[in-house]
Design an enzyme around this catalytic site. Sequence first.
Site, PDB file in Angstrom:
ATOM      1  N   GLY B 244       0.845  -1.194   0.028  1.00  0.00           N
ATOM      2  CA  GLY B 244      -0.111  -0.058  -0.097  1.00  0.00           C
ATOM      3  C   GLY B 244       0.826   1.217  -0.037  1.00  0.00           C
ATOM      4  N   PHE B 245       1.664   1.210   1.002  1.00  0.00           N
ATOM      5  CA  PHE B 245       2.520   2.742   1.227  1.00  0.00           C
ATOM      6  C   PHE B 245       1.866   4.018   1.325  1.00  0.00           C
ATOM      7  CE2 PHE B 245       4.868  -0.861  -1.595  1.00  0.00           C
ATOM      8  CZ  PHE B 245       5.670  -1.200  -0.620  1.00  0.00           C
ATOM      9  N   ILE B 471      -0.748  -4.879   5.595  1.00  0.00           N
ATOM     10  CA  ILE B 471      -0.404  -4.676   4.043  1.00  0.00           C
ATOM     11  C   ILE B 471       1.176  -5.114   3.680  1.00  0.00           C
ATOM     12  CG2 ILE B 471      -1.632  -2.630   4.107  1.00  0.00           C
ATOM     13  CD1 ILE B 471       0.655  -0.861   4.692  1.00  0.00           C
ATOM     14  N   GLN B 628      10.534  -4.721   7.626  1.00  0.00           N
ATOM     15  CA  GLN B 628      10.169  -3.504   7.408  1.00  0.00           C
ATOM     16  C   GLN B 628      11.289  -2.386   7.039  1.00  0.00           C
ATOM     17  OE1 GLN B 628       6.773  -1.769   7.443  1.00  0.00           O
ATOM     18  NE2 GLN B 628       6.802  -3.752   6.837  1.00  0.00           N
ATOM     19  N   LYS B 691       6.924   1.292  19.628  1.00  0.00           N
ATOM     20  CA  LYS B 691       6.897   2.653  18.532  1.00  0.00           C
ATOM     21  C   LYS B 691       6.666   2.222  16.996  1.00  0.00           C
ATOM     22  CE  LYS B 691       9.788   5.298  20.653  1.00  0.00           C
ATOM     23  NZ  LYS B 691      10.356   6.452  21.383  1.00  0.00           N
ATOM     24  N   GLU B 695       8.182   3.345   8.819  1.00  0.00           N
ATOM     25  CA  GLU B 695       8.758   4.490   7.983  1.00  0.00           C
ATOM     26  C   GLU B 695      10.250   5.282   8.559  1.00  0.00           C
ATOM     27  OE1 GLU B 695       4.310   5.572   6.928  1.00  0.00           O
ATOM     28  OE2 GLU B 695       5.228   6.858   8.377  1.00  0.00           O
TER      29      GLU B 695
END
Lengths: 316, 734
Positions: B244-245, B471, B628, B691, B695
């Site tokens: 998705g991003f 996602i 990630q 957390k 990103e």
Amino acid sequence: MKSFTYEKANSPAAAAAAAAGSSNARFIAGGTNLLDLMKLEIETPSHLIDVNGLAFDKIEPTQEGGLRIGALVRNTALAADERIRRDYGLLSRALLSGASGQLRNKATTAGNLLQRTRCPYFYDTNQPCNKRTPGSGCAAIGGVTRQHAVLGSSESCIATHPSDMAIAMRALDATVETVRPDGTTRAIPIADLHRLPGETPHIETTLSAGELITSVTLPKPVGGTHIYRKVRDRASYAFALVSVGAIVQRDGTGRVAVGGVAHKPWRVEAAEAEMPRGAKAVATRLLDGARPTRDNSFKLALVERTLAAVLSEAKG
Amino acid sequence: MKFDTPATTNPIDQLKIIGHATNRIDGPLKTTGRATYAYEWHDAGARPAYGYVVGSAIAKGRITSIDLSRAKAAPGVIAIVSAENAGKLGKGKYNTAKLLGGPEIDHYHQAVAVVVADTFEQARAAAQLVRVDYSAEKGSFDLSATRDGAAKPPGEGDEKAETAVGDFAGAFAAAPVQLDATYTTPDQSHAMMEPHASMAAWEGDKLTLWTSNQMIAWTTGDVAKTLGLPKENVRLVSPFIGGGFGGKLFLRSDAILAALGARAANRPVKVALQRPLIINNTTHRPATIQRIRIGATREGKISAIGHESWSGNLPEGSPETAVMQTRLLYAGENRMTALRLAMLDLPEGNSMRAPGEAPGMMALEIAMDEMAERLNLDPVEFRARNDTQVDPEHPDRPFSQRQLVECMRIGAERFGWSRRNAKPGGQRDGRWLVGMGMAAAFRNNLLMKSGARVRLDSSGTVTVETDMTDIGTGSYTIIAQTAAEMMGLPLDKVVVRLGDSSFPVSAGSGGQFGANNSTSGVYAACVKLREAVAQKLGFNSADVSFSDGQVSSGNQSVPLGQAAADSELVAEDSIEYGDLAKTHQQSTFGAHFVELGVDVATAEIRIRRMLAVCAAGRVLNPKTARSQVIGAMTMGVGAALMEELAVDKRTGFFVNHDLAGYEVPVHADIPHQETIFLDETDPMSSPMKAKGIGELGLCGVAAALANAVYNATGIRVRDYPITLDKLLHHMPDA
């Protein structure tokens, strides 16, 4: 995709005749380019002639000491062939720098030569394109042109030919053998196969209606050091910004063909005479008459610098 | 559950399952093709028809006529929907441009019709027979040309357009060492693997949409708003999402056109946006122009820092908030930031992975490298000298945790940073000019309400239900780990069901807020379930423990399933946050290190190795967290070296609108990548003490590459992407 009829050809002459007998027929072999274009309705053939069953899938020696490559030999098989790797390393390296393993497994020798430009305006049917719709204009001129031609372009078209394989074939002086609908055959020097765009960019080759490529022959090996250097933003799976295919002999003479710069593989025999004097001298002759855009003027320096690197590598 | 005081010791701290590298529990479904993606719900209802979207051929203007006669007569065509017959449509809260254009056209490839036919091929063929005539108008397509007319956008709180502390102008003018530089970042596309796709089916006035969407509640609401339906009449199902991003945060045309097509065809309809349509039809990360000014003492203390960013969008659109990190990352008494927004008629700009910080760090972290060089300081040392443990705009707000300096020092040690030759262009390896670069990583941690329901059955299996999405990030797995840890179960006794609007509303996937918030919501629900279990078994909930599938209190111990022997136990709760994010600044930190080579002849850039060190709270699953981060590092390579939506400034569209023209890194571009997670727990963030990280891994990567290119060549490129044409004329002779 528009509806189309389909037949499997059982002889080269029958295939050519079938193509000539239909107003809008295409041959299909690997289909790696044609099917994409059909889905986008950039190509809208009414009839497909499947030539996969024809016996053009071998690489055989010629009486002249060269090799005859069947039109249906897949890019993977051609690149891996021991004789090609030994005597025509340039061709093997050019092939392996192109596309992906999956595409090379499907793509054929003739299809690779006849693939169409990747100009993004050609691919967008909302945009005018003289190649797609003759007379509609060229949206690329004045648009985004980083990938486009710097040599041999016209007011009608600034597209490039995307093939790596064809650059090597051009440097190797390959000959394209064909059969025509009346059953006659001919041999076309690779230099004469692709056309410059001129005012008719939709006519991309000198093949006549229905003419079918049956093989590509390579002359006797010429020795030398074979280097194919493809320059691109990412390391794989991208078309060349420029590519340099060179065969360099011990005495510094040799041949060089350049890709990513024109509507056809670019080779200037007069420029090759300058090879012993170095890249700058060759590039000056090779790039004579260049008409870059603001986006792609870097290709001129890139050709010269890449050529210098190739000649330096050849010296060892 | 209200989370308004720092977390104390809780069952998660046992770390029996949380914190362990765990394979994805949904992995076998995906590797065997049994995970059902949006376009694959073949058996969900009646045999679906297929919709194919017609996109506008102009960027701005009006449709003067639509001729459907040939398309309607084409084989297999069941219905064609355009603005003429779609009925009145609203616009979603999260949408800027209408999803079905006409007669006004807002951007290129805005949907103007959907053709529904019995087969996909028939729909595609007929779509090409739709004849649309337009009256094109002159539009504004060039950010740099409209920069001077850009206005201050609205925005409050964290989103405010301007901040100022002290006397920036005076301090900058007085600073003995100064930098005033302008950087640009291009428009970028999410370029996820799975296209936007939906299948719609109506039962009366109730709509079910199987779709691919990151934010189920937002999108359910926007479907209802667009179609004029009560929200409870809309059900979204989105259990698996092929990337998705940020491109699937919102309702997009595939879902609305599937719904309209299904209504017109009186049959379920599938719509997948064709790849060449996605880039101009959907959202993208907007281009920015960023001016950064830094003034410092000769000792390398920043005395003034200013960051201004210009971006463009359609009317009512938002700016790219590229100055956000500069408000928080480095010390400095005199500061200013400002956002400016220009009106452009390009497709809608919106969130893409780390909106704001990703392009902001691309610029800021080159500026810091430039400044370090002017100060003759090592880039790590310069950053360390300007570390701050408090929000520099509001010094009464400490960071909840901030290990930026530790990340940089550990990274420098591990990477062999001391071997970097500080003199640019000084390192040669055969045909390669070799350079090293680094950048800080920074991304804020966002707290969002998130709910979940947990069910316990008599076999002792716990089923978690939440509208949280996965996602490709690993949500299924960390949610299962959370429930297993809380209920004292092995992982295989937990079932996780996600992505359904009939489940409790979660934080969803975006802004790297998914992991911490959604697992905290599951934590809250599990706390309730533990109480229900204790009560059911007659145990005193204060001293009950859950371990190895058993519930124990004092010297009593029974299997967990016994609590549900007569009927299933169900508990539901949400995590809601108090003021901790106001009193404490919550951010995530890291450092990126890169070594690369630049071909001395061609200026091609090839990466040799990469390292990311992250300090981002508790790492719930080191394996999915690493995935990630290395995925984000890869995306950063794309941003640095190749990704750019090329704007045709005459006609206003992104020209390279497929994956051949919009290049992203391939395997051959990505070398050895290493990740290190610092040991950190953040009791201010949530009961999970975690957390976001998805990103953080992207923010700073591109600048680290840019700085390495400079170190290798001595050529400073301030306009992304750093392609060879920007280097070539400055390269030394081969």
